[in-house]
Design a protein around this motif. Structure first.
Motif, PDB file in Angstrom:
ATOM      1  N   SER A 246     -28.252  23.016 -36.933  1.00  0.00           N
ATOM      2  CA  SER A 246     -28.373  21.962 -35.925  1.00  0.00           C
ATOM      3  C   SER A 246     -29.131  20.753 -36.447  1.00  0.00           C
ATOM      4  N   VAL A 247     -30.024  20.969 -37.410  1.00  0.00           N
ATOM      5  CA  VAL A 247     -30.751  19.843 -38.001  1.00  0.00           C
ATOM      6  C   VAL A 247     -29.775  18.818 -38.567  1.00  0.00           C
ATOM      7  N   PHE A 248     -28.688  19.294 -39.146  1.00  0.00           N
ATOM      8  CA  PHE A 248     -27.696  18.396 -39.735  1.00  0.00           C
ATOM      9  C   PHE A 248     -26.617  17.991 -38.728  1.00  0.00           C
ATOM     10  N   MET A 249     -26.266  18.912 -37.814  1.00  0.00           N
ATOM     11  CA  MET A 249     -25.142  18.650 -36.922  1.00  0.00           C
ATOM     12  C   MET A 249     -25.504  17.747 -35.751  1.00  0.00           C
ATOM     13  N   MET A 250     -26.711  17.871 -35.204  1.00  0.00           N
ATOM     14  CA  MET A 250     -27.059  17.081 -34.024  1.00  0.00           C
ATOM     15  C   MET A 250     -27.026  15.576 -34.291  1.00  0.00           C
ATOM     16  N   PRO A 251     -27.640  15.082 -35.381  1.00  0.00           N
ATOM     17  CA  PRO A 251     -27.513  13.639 -35.652  1.00  0.00           C
ATOM     18  C   PRO A 251     -26.074  13.206 -35.901  1.00  0.00           C
ATOM     19  N   VAL A 252     -25.278  14.081 -36.531  1.00  0.00           N
ATOM     20  CA  VAL A 252     -23.879  13.739 -36.782  1.00  0.00           C
ATOM     21  C   VAL A 252     -23.119  13.618 -35.463  1.00  0.00           C
ATOM     22  N   ILE A 253     -23.306  14.597 -34.578  1.00  0.00           N
ATOM     23  CA  ILE A 253     -22.626  14.558 -33.279  1.00  0.00           C
ATOM     24  C   ILE A 253     -23.062  13.333 -32.483  1.00  0.00           C
ATOM     25  N   GLY A 254     -24.364  13.083 -32.462  1.00  0.00           N
ATOM     26  CA  GLY A 254     -24.851  11.921 -31.731  1.00  0.00           C
ATOM     27  C   GLY A 254     -24.330  10.620 -32.292  1.00  0.00           C
ATOM     28  N   ASN A 255     -24.307  10.510 -33.617  1.00  0.00           N
ATOM     29  CA  ASN A 255     -23.833   9.282 -34.239  1.00  0.00           C
ATOM     30  C   ASN A 255     -22.341   9.071 -34.006  1.00  0.00           C
ATOM     31  N   LEU A 256     -21.550  10.143 -34.114  1.00  0.00           N
ATOM     32  CA  LEU A 256     -20.114  10.019 -33.865  1.00  0.00           C
ATOM     33  C   LEU A 256     -19.831   9.667 -32.410  1.00  0.00           C
ATOM     34  N   SER A 257     -20.686  10.136 -31.500  1.00  0.00           N
ATOM     35  CA  SER A 257     -20.495   9.767 -30.093  1.00  0.00           C
ATOM     36  C   SER A 257     -20.786   8.286 -29.869  1.00  0.00           C
ATOM     37  N   ASP A 258     -21.663   7.705 -30.687  1.00  0.00           N
ATOM     38  CA  ASP A 258     -21.889   6.264 -30.605  1.00  0.00           C
ATOM     39  C   ASP A 258     -20.640   5.479 -31.002  1.00  0.00           C
ATOM     40  N   VAL A 259     -19.823   6.080 -31.862  1.00  0.00           N
ATOM     41  CA  VAL A 259     -18.640   5.390 -32.370  1.00  0.00           C
ATOM     42  C   VAL A 259     -17.403   5.708 -31.536  1.00  0.00           C
ATOM     43  N   TYR A 260     -17.163   7.002 -31.266  1.00  0.00           N
ATOM     44  CA  TYR A 260     -15.914   7.429 -30.638  1.00  0.00           C
ATOM     45  C   TYR A 260     -16.047   7.765 -29.158  1.00  0.00           C
ATOM     46  N   GLY A 261     -17.245   7.714 -28.610  1.00  0.00           N
ATOM     47  CA  GLY A 261     -17.421   7.980 -27.188  1.00  0.00           C
ATOM     48  C   GLY A 261     -18.037   9.341 -26.931  1.00  0.00           C
ATOM     49  N   ARG A 262     -18.786   9.431 -25.832  1.00  0.00           N
ATOM     50  CA  ARG A 262     -19.493  10.677 -25.509  1.00  0.00           C
ATOM     51  C   ARG A 262     -18.529  11.784 -25.064  1.00  0.00           C
ATOM     52  N   LYS A 263     -17.541  11.415 -24.275  1.00  0.00           N
ATOM     53  CA  LYS A 263     -16.656  12.425 -23.691  1.00  0.00           C
ATOM     54  C   LYS A 263     -15.887  13.181 -24.755  1.00  0.00           C
ATOM     55  N   LEU A 264     -15.377  12.468 -25.751  1.00  0.00           N
ATOM     56  CA  LEU A 264     -14.624  13.122 -26.821  1.00  0.00           C
ATOM     57  C   LEU A 264     -15.493  14.112 -27.578  1.00  0.00           C
ATOM     58  N   LEU A 265     -16.705  13.694 -27.928  1.00  0.00           N
ATOM     59  CA  LEU A 265     -17.590  14.583 -28.692  1.00  0.00           C
ATOM     60  C   LEU A 265     -18.108  15.729 -27.839  1.00  0.00           C
ATOM     61  N   LEU A 266     -18.253  15.507 -26.530  1.00  0.00           N
ATOM     62  CA  LEU A 266     -18.727  16.576 -25.651  1.00  0.00           C
ATOM     63  C   LEU A 266     -17.708  17.700 -25.540  1.00  0.00           C
ATOM     64  N   THR A 267     -16.452  17.398 -25.796  1.00  0.00           N
ATOM     65  CA  THR A 267     -15.408  18.417 -25.728  1.00  0.00           C
ATOM     66  C   THR A 267     -15.636  19.530 -26.752  1.00  0.00           C
ATOM     67  N   PHE A 268     -16.154  19.181 -27.917  1.00  0.00           N
ATOM     68  CA  PHE A 268     -16.295  20.166 -28.994  1.00  0.00           C
ATOM     69  C   PHE A 268     -17.343  21.236 -28.689  1.00  0.00           C
ATOM     70  N   PRO A 269     -18.586  20.897 -28.341  1.00  0.00           N
ATOM     71  CA  PRO A 269     -19.541  21.975 -28.050  1.00  0.00           C
ATOM     72  C   PRO A 269     -19.165  22.808 -26.837  1.00  0.00           C
ATOM     73  N   LEU A 270     -18.565  22.181 -25.819  1.00  0.00           N
ATOM     74  CA  LEU A 270     -18.149  22.955 -24.656  1.00  0.00           C
ATOM     75  C   LEU A 270     -17.030  23.928 -25.008  1.00  0.00           C
ATOM     76  N   THR A 271     -16.132  23.507 -25.884  1.00  0.00           N
ATOM     77  CA  THR A 271     -15.045  24.398 -26.302  1.00  0.00           C
ATOM     78  C   THR A 271     -15.560  25.527 -27.179  1.00  0.00           C
ATOM     79  N   PHE A 272     -16.413  25.199 -28.139  1.00  0.00           N
ATOM     80  CA  PHE A 272     -16.931  26.217 -29.059  1.00  0.00           C
ATOM     81  C   PHE A 272     -17.773  27.264 -28.337  1.00  0.00           C
ATOM     82  N   SER A 273     -18.433  26.870 -27.254  1.00  0.00           N
ATOM     83  CA  SER A 273     -19.293  27.821 -26.544  1.00  0.00           C
ATOM     84  C   SER A 273     -18.505  28.915 -25.835  1.00  0.00           C
ATOM     85  N   ILE A 274     -17.208  28.711 -25.657  1.00  0.00           N
ATOM     86  CA  ILE A 274     -16.391  29.686 -24.927  1.00  0.00           C
ATOM     87  C   ILE A 274     -16.072  30.903 -25.789  1.00  0.00           C
ATOM     88  N   PHE A 275     -15.811  30.701 -27.079  1.00  0.00           N
ATOM     89  CA  PHE A 275     -15.276  31.775 -27.924  1.00  0.00           C
ATOM     90  C   PHE A 275     -16.203  32.982 -28.052  1.00  0.00           C
TER      91      PHE A 275
END
Length: 316
Positions: free
Chosen positions: A22-51
């Motif tokens: 998470s030390v490496f992934m959290m800044p990446v996720i946050g930074n990508l959400s600044d570029v591509y939008g929060r909703k798109l990036l929020l889809t990934f952790p919500l999806t991964f949490s299901i499996f």
């Protein structure tokens, strides 16, 4: 006792690997959400949490148990803190009454944990993961249908960060355009946190308070299980008390919790195009603190246990 120790070792391994990831992934996720939008990036952790939940929801054999641990360890790098990071970034985009908004979000999170624990207290063990999987799927579907992505203003004045273009130590100006258009390097993250004394102090607070909290929670669970043979229902009762207090402090007292204040302080120290990476840095620091906490406190607890046994032996 050996089985108990092995279970907690598995728990510590998950926390440590997920925390370091998470030390490496959290800044990446946050930074990508600044570029591509929060909703798109929020889809990934919500999806991964299901499996992982589906695995134990289908069957609870030894093989499925280990598959769950592997998936939980890998997906935890994104899901542990990823949802909260993006949710805080959503609120920061609005920019009004951040303390109250962040406190309300923390209260909602505590309320969700409260009702989740209550469900675990009432449901039989065989149905807990099935219900959790259904709840996670419902959250994902609801988010994709009803949540509207925030729009960040492109006005030139608002694009300027709240910080000065140079940090307080007179170092090289921050290249916010570089941070917003590529995956941040550790150097970018360090420069962002060092951009002001306030941001640096807030990151230190987040680190040390998470070390303390992780130590209390992890070793309290181990002690209650080993000493008093606590089972699922007893752990749920204690957790209900803890989360009830958290709901009151966050929702009714306008947030006296430290986490809301730290997130708000960091949010006000960066510009509108840096909210995601800023919250991601704090979440990454918190996850790293939770990961190293067992490494720090395990030798201490072992030494204290040895000292206690030695004193009892001498006294006898």
């Amino acid at each position: 006792m050996l089985l108990l120790i092995l279970r907690f070792k598995y728990l510590f391994v998950i926390v440590q690997i997920s925390g370091i990831g998470s030390v490496f992934m959290m800044p990446v996720i946050g930074n990508l959400s600044d570029v591509y939008g929060r909703k798109l990036l929020l889809t990934f952790p919500l999806t991964f949490s299901i499996f992982p939940l589906l695995i134990l929801g289908l069957r609870r054999t030894t093989v499925f148990f280990y598959v769950y641990y592997v998936l939980k360890t890998l997906t935890g790098m994104v899901t542990e803190g990823g949802v909260m990071c993006l949710a805080l970034s959503f609120l920061a985009d609005n920019g009004e009454k951040r303390v109250s908004a962040f406190g309300l979000l923390a209260g909602v999170e505590s309320a969700a944990a409260l009702f989740g624990t209550l469900a675990a207290r009432l449901l039989p063990t065989t149905q807990i993961f099935q219900v959790a999987a259904v709840a996670s799927i419902t959250a994902l579907v609801y988010m994709r249908i009803f949540l509207e992505d925030t729009t960040r203003s492109t006005d030139a004045l608002e694009q300027q960060p709240i910080l000065n273009s140079t940090n307080e130590e007179g170092n090289k100006p921050l290249k916010t355009t570089d941070i917003a258009n590529k995956i941040p390097s550790p150097k970018d993250i360090i420069r962002l946190l060092k951009s002001s004394t306030t941001a640096s102090l807030a990151s230190f607070v987040a680190f040390f308070i998470n070390i303390a909290q992780a130590a209390v929670v992890d070793f309290l669970m181990y002690y209650l299980k080993a000493r008093f043979h606590f089972q699922k229902d007893q752990f749920a009762d204690i957790t209900l008390i803890i989360y009830s207090g958290a709901v009151i402090s966050n929702m009714l007292l306008d947030s006296i919790a430290w986490s809301s204040w730290v997130s708000c302080i960091i949010s006000k120290q960066v510009g509108p195009n840096e909210q995601g990476i800023a919250q991601g840095c704090i979440m990454g620091i918190s996850a790293f603190a939770s990961a190293v906490s067992p490494v720090i406190y395990s030798p201490i607890s072992g030494a204290l246990e040895f000292l206690r046994s030695y004193i009892e032996t001498v006294a006898d």
